[in-house]
Design a protein around this motif. Sequence first.
Motif, short mmCIF file in Angstrom:
data_model
loop_
_atom_site.label_atom_id
_atom_site.label_comp_id
_atom_site.label_asym_id
_atom_site.label_seq_id
_atom_site.Cartn_x
_atom_site.Cartn_y
_atom_site.Cartn_z
N CYS A 9 -19.16 12.30 60.17
CA CYS A 9 -20.74 12.64 58.46
C CYS A 9 -19.77 11.97 56.85
O CYS A 9 -19.99 12.32 56.34
CB CYS A 9 -21.73 13.24 58.08
N ARG A 10 -18.41 12.44 57.59
CA ARG A 10 -16.90 11.55 56.75
C ARG A 10 -17.07 13.13 55.99
O ARG A 10 -16.58 13.25 54.77
CB ARG A 10 -16.71 10.48 55.71
N ILE A 11 -17.01 14.50 56.29
CA ILE A 11 -17.18 15.46 55.56
C ILE A 11 -15.71 15.26 55.79
O ILE A 11 -15.06 15.25 56.49
CB ILE A 11 -17.48 16.58 56.42
N ARG A 12 -14.65 15.94 54.70
CA ARG A 12 -12.97 16.11 54.15
C ARG A 12 -12.17 16.35 55.85
O ARG A 12 -13.66 17.72 55.68
CB ARG A 12 -12.50 16.60 52.91
N LEU A 13 -11.76 16.50 56.11
CA LEU A 13 -11.22 16.80 57.51
C LEU A 13 -10.58 18.80 56.82
O LEU A 13 -11.05 19.93 57.31
CB LEU A 13 -9.62 15.87 57.98
N ALA A 48 -24.86 3.21 68.43
CA ALA A 48 -26.10 3.58 68.10
C ALA A 48 -26.67 4.13 67.00
O ALA A 48 -26.97 4.87 66.95
CB ALA A 48 -25.04 5.21 69.35
N GLY A 49 -25.44 4.31 65.77
CA GLY A 49 -25.86 4.61 64.74
C GLY A 49 -25.08 6.41 63.52
O GLY A 49 -25.17 6.35 63.28
N TRP A 50 -24.26 6.77 64.96
CA TRP A 50 -23.58 7.77 64.07
C TRP A 50 -22.77 7.36 63.51
O TRP A 50 -22.04 8.93 62.55
CB TRP A 50 -22.64 8.21 65.72
N GLN A 51 -21.95 6.49 63.39
CA GLN A 51 -20.34 6.23 62.42
C GLN A 51 -20.58 4.53 62.37
O GLN A 51 -21.48 3.32 62.61
CB GLN A 51 -20.03 5.96 62.85
N SER A 52 -20.01 4.25 60.53
CA SER A 52 -20.53 2.37 60.96
C SER A 52 -18.79 2.41 61.43
O SER A 52 -17.81 2.85 61.48
CB SER A 52 -20.12 2.73 59.45
N GLU A 53 -18.61 0.80 61.15
CA GLU A 53 -17.84 0.66 62.28
C GLU A 53 -16.79 0.72 60.97
O GLU A 53 -15.48 0.69 61.18
CB GLU A 53 -18.41 -1.16 62.22
N PHE A 54 -17.29 0.60 59.42
CA PHE A 54 -16.30 0.66 58.45
C PHE A 54 -14.82 1.88 58.40
O PHE A 54 -13.84 2.15 58.63
CB PHE A 54 -16.62 0.36 57.45
N TYR A 56 -15.02 4.20 61.39
CA TYR A 56 -14.40 4.52 63.28
C TYR A 56 -12.64 4.57 63.06
O TYR A 56 -12.00 5.52 63.83
CB TYR A 56 -14.74 3.23 63.95
N ASP A 57 -12.23 3.88 62.54
CA ASP A 57 -10.72 3.52 62.94
C ASP A 57 -10.58 5.39 61.87
O ASP A 57 -9.27 6.00 62.76
CB ASP A 57 -10.34 2.62 62.61
N ALA A 58 -11.22 5.21 60.47
CA ALA A 58 -10.20 6.62 59.99
C ALA A 58 -10.65 7.78 61.00
O ALA A 58 -10.56 8.77 60.96
CB ALA A 58 -10.91 6.93 58.87
N ASN A 59 -11.81 8.06 61.14
CA ASN A 59 -12.37 9.13 61.91
C ASN A 59 -12.21 8.93 63.21
O ASN A 59 -11.80 10.55 63.59
CB ASN A 59 -14.35 9.01 62.76
N GLN A 60 -11.41 8.08 63.71
CA GLN A 60 -10.77 9.05 65.36
C GLN A 60 -9.05 9.41 65.15
O GLN A 60 -8.39 10.13 65.28
CB GLN A 60 -10.24 6.94 66.29
N GLU A 61 -8.41 9.34 63.82
CA GLU A 61 -7.48 9.63 62.93
C GLU A 61 -7.46 10.74 63.17
O GLU A 61 -6.95 11.72 63.35
CB GLU A 61 -7.32 8.77 62.15
#
Length: 119
Positions: A9-13, A48-54, A56-61
């Motif tokens: 959900c892009r909550i700040r790390l 599945a709609g859990w995150q956007s393609e945009f 994805y890479d930032a979330n993986q990091e």
Amino acid sequence: MGGTNDLLCRIRLSSLEKNMERGISHIAASLPLTIAIPPQVTRASVEAGWQSEFSYDANQEDYRTYISFLKELAQSLDVRVIDFSKVIPFDDDYYVDGVYPNEKGQELMAEAAIKVWGN
């Protein structure tokens, strides 16, 4: 185990880490605790709609940084760890939707937990 949904959900790390450290430290002070490292999130999570393609890479990091944080926190609190990110292969055959493990993934998680907790 927690935090994956927050990251998706892009909550700040930094906010996630602060909240987890506060909660885990509080619980560990009064109860036996095991920190579970969440399984990895595959690209199927985008479909599945859990995150956007945009994102994805930032979330993986962020996920990799979060794993390191949890391991360091566990060590500082002398708390056991089950690292599900190492247990479940990074393969959609083990996930329902790229985030949540299916039956095969859950079996691997159970086996790992038994090794840490005993029979």
